[in-house]
Design a protein around this motif. Structure first.
Motif, PDB file in Angstrom:
ATOM      1  N   GLY A  65       0.734  -1.036   0.114  1.00 13.93           N
ATOM      2  CA  GLY A  65       0.116  -0.018   0.244  1.00 13.93           C
ATOM      3  C   GLY A  65       0.734   1.331  -0.052  1.00 13.93           C
ATOM      4  N   LYS A  66       2.223   1.144  -0.136  1.00 14.35           N
ATOM      5  CA  LYS A  66       3.130   2.398  -0.106  1.00 14.35           C
ATOM      6  C   LYS A  66       3.492   2.667  -1.454  1.00 14.35           C
ATOM      7  N   THR A  67       3.416   3.964  -1.650  1.00  6.03           N
ATOM      8  CA  THR A  67       3.996   4.620  -3.027  1.00  6.03           C
ATOM      9  C   THR A  67       5.493   4.717  -3.030  1.00  6.03           C
ATOM     10  N   VAL A  68       5.881   4.176  -4.012  1.00  5.49           N
ATOM     11  CA  VAL A  68       7.619   4.020  -4.077  1.00  5.49           C
ATOM     12  C   VAL A  68       8.168   4.627  -5.544  1.00  5.49           C
ATOM     13  N   ILE A  69       9.201   5.169  -5.651  1.00  5.01           N
ATOM     14  CA  ILE A  69       9.913   5.666  -6.802  1.00  5.01           C
ATOM     15  C   ILE A  69      11.442   5.269  -6.727  1.00  5.01           C
ATOM     16  N   GLU A  70      11.620   4.692  -7.822  1.00  6.61           N
ATOM     17  CA  GLU A  70      13.186   4.172  -7.919  1.00  6.61           C
ATOM     18  C   GLU A  70      13.796   5.222  -8.917  1.00  6.61           C
ATOM     19  N   LEU A  71      14.976   5.849  -8.339  1.00  5.76           N
ATOM     20  CA  LEU A  71      15.708   6.816  -9.416  1.00  5.76           C
ATOM     21  C   LEU A  71      16.887   5.911 -10.036  1.00  5.76           C
ATOM     22  N   GLY A  72      17.424   6.399 -11.363  1.00  8.40           N
ATOM     23  CA  GLY A  72      18.541   5.840 -11.714  1.00  8.40           C
ATOM     24  C   GLY A  72      18.202   4.355 -11.781  1.00  8.40           C
ATOM     25  N   TYR A 135       6.154  10.887  -1.903  1.00  3.52           N
ATOM     26  CA  TYR A 135       6.296   9.200  -2.074  1.00  3.52           C
ATOM     27  C   TYR A 135       6.653   8.790  -0.608  1.00  3.52           C
ATOM     28  N   ASP A 136       6.020   7.640  -0.552  1.00  2.00           N
ATOM     29  CA  ASP A 136       6.450   7.078   1.119  1.00  2.00           C
ATOM     30  C   ASP A 136       7.866   6.541   0.961  1.00  2.00           C
ATOM     31  N   PHE A 137       8.409   5.908  -0.112  1.00  2.00           N
ATOM     32  CA  PHE A 137       9.674   5.581  -0.322  1.00  2.00           C
ATOM     33  C   PHE A 137      10.327   5.792  -1.598  1.00  2.00           C
ATOM     34  N   ILE A 138      11.653   6.472  -1.423  1.00  2.00           N
ATOM     35  CA  ILE A 138      12.231   6.702  -2.502  1.00  2.00           C
ATOM     36  C   ILE A 138      13.853   5.951  -2.577  1.00  2.00           C
ATOM     37  N   LEU A 139      13.993   5.269  -3.624  1.00  2.00           N
ATOM     38  CA  LEU A 139      15.003   4.377  -3.620  1.00  2.00           C
ATOM     39  C   LEU A 139      16.162   4.609  -4.601  1.00  2.00           C
ATOM     40  N   CYS A 161      10.671  14.214  -1.727  1.00  2.00           N
ATOM     41  CA  CYS A 161      10.766  13.859  -0.499  1.00  2.00           C
ATOM     42  C   CYS A 161       9.601  14.473   0.114  1.00  2.00           C
ATOM     43  N   GLY A 162       8.571  14.084   1.056  1.00  2.00           N
ATOM     44  CA  GLY A 162       7.638  14.908   1.607  1.00  2.00           C
ATOM     45  C   GLY A 162       8.057  14.727   3.110  1.00  2.00           C
ATOM     46  N   PRO A 163       7.263  15.062   4.102  1.00  2.00           N
ATOM     47  CA  PRO A 163       7.707  14.997   5.767  1.00  2.00           C
ATOM     48  C   PRO A 163       7.384  13.614   6.032  1.00  2.00           C
ATOM     49  N   GLN A 164       6.935  12.555   5.113  1.00  2.00           N
ATOM     50  CA  GLN A 164       6.697  11.122   5.708  1.00  2.00           C
ATOM     51  C   GLN A 164       7.351  10.370   4.885  1.00  2.00           C
ATOM     52  N   SER A 165       8.154  10.722   4.109  1.00  2.00           N
ATOM     53  CA  SER A 165       9.079  10.045   3.099  1.00  2.00           C
ATOM     54  C   SER A 165      10.047   9.409   3.789  1.00  2.00           C
ATOM     55  N   THR A 166      10.732   8.255   3.281  1.00  2.00           N
ATOM     56  CA  THR A 166      11.925   7.593   3.613  1.00  2.00           C
ATOM     57  C   THR A 166      12.816   7.354   2.327  1.00  2.00           C
ATOM     58  N   ILE A 167      14.043   7.680   2.295  1.00  2.00           N
ATOM     59  CA  ILE A 167      14.731   7.519   1.260  1.00  2.00           C
ATOM     60  C   ILE A 167      15.811   6.575   1.409  1.00  2.00           C
ATOM     61  N   TYR A 168      15.996   5.440   0.706  1.00  2.00           N
ATOM     62  CA  TYR A 168      17.277   4.441   0.910  1.00  2.00           C
ATOM     63  C   TYR A 168      18.168   4.551  -0.137  1.00  2.00           C
TER      64      TYR A 168
END
Length: 215
Positions: A65-72, A135-139, A161-168
């Protein structure tokens, strides 16, 4: 004739597609990579991407149920795994890499995952505002290696990246590319960042990055 056209196909491997298989989070992924000048560094499955996927398993990260974006994304292996783990995933890279990513998405995702996965072009610092900014997750895996792109990557991360986002961000710590400078000096100016995992043998770090609250 064999002296002109030797049988050793390895001599021409740069001109041919290849496939690698990876056991990740209970799934076997079949990843195509098209080596050659056209794709360059986007073609292989980099070790930092596999390390990030293994980190998902070790931490039992929940993408349902989380929104995820992968970069590169390159081959798309990280985003594909996030989709298999329940995420609503957007896999991005420069336009030249999209055909390879789309091939791997079709190879590995069942219909129910395909319905919540999209592949899109994203040029850092240029068209990031065409995407959502919460996004919830940015990878990202091994995307920190060209110093000239660091400001563009920061600008894109700031937008996404919003206030609730997590980037890995998983990265080989290459001294010649000033990778440590990005993570230790540049990134903390704009984000809260912590070293979440380190593989000493492979010299790979995974950073957990979040929105920096205004004082």
């Amino acid at each position: 004739m064999e002296s002109v056209f030797p049988r050793e196909l390895g001599l021409f491997c740069d001109a041919f597609p290849a496939e690698s298989r990876h056991q990740l989070c209970g799934h076997e992924l079949r990843i195509a990579h098209h080596h050659g000048a056209r794709l360059g560094v986007a073609a292989p499955v980099w070790e930092a991407a596999l390390t990030l996927c293994e980190y998902f398993e070790a931490q039992k990260l929940n993408f349902w149920g989380k929104t995820v974006i992968e970069l590169g994304a390159g081959t798309g292996v990280v985003g594909i795994l996030a989709a298999l783990l329940g995420g609503d995933v957007t896999i991005t890279d420069l336009p030249v890499a999209l055909k390879q990513i789309e091939e791997n998405v079709h190879r590995n995702l069942p219909a129910e995952c395909m319905a919540r996965t999209q592949v899109a072009a994203l040029s850092w610092g240029l068209d990031h505002e065409e995407f959502p900014n919460n996004y919830d997750f940015i990878l990202g895996a091994d995307i920190v290696y060209l110093k000239d792109t660091y400001p563009l990557l920061i600008r894109t991360l700031q937008y996404l990246c919003g206030p609730q986002s997590t980037i890995y961000l998983s990265s080989k710590m290459r001294q010649e590319h000033h990778t440590a400078m990005f993570f230790e000096r540049l990134l903390p100016v704009y984000f809260t960042s912590e070293l979440a995992f380190r593989d000493e043998n492979e010299n790979i770090n995974i950073y957990k990055v979040t929105h920096k609250s205004n004082p």
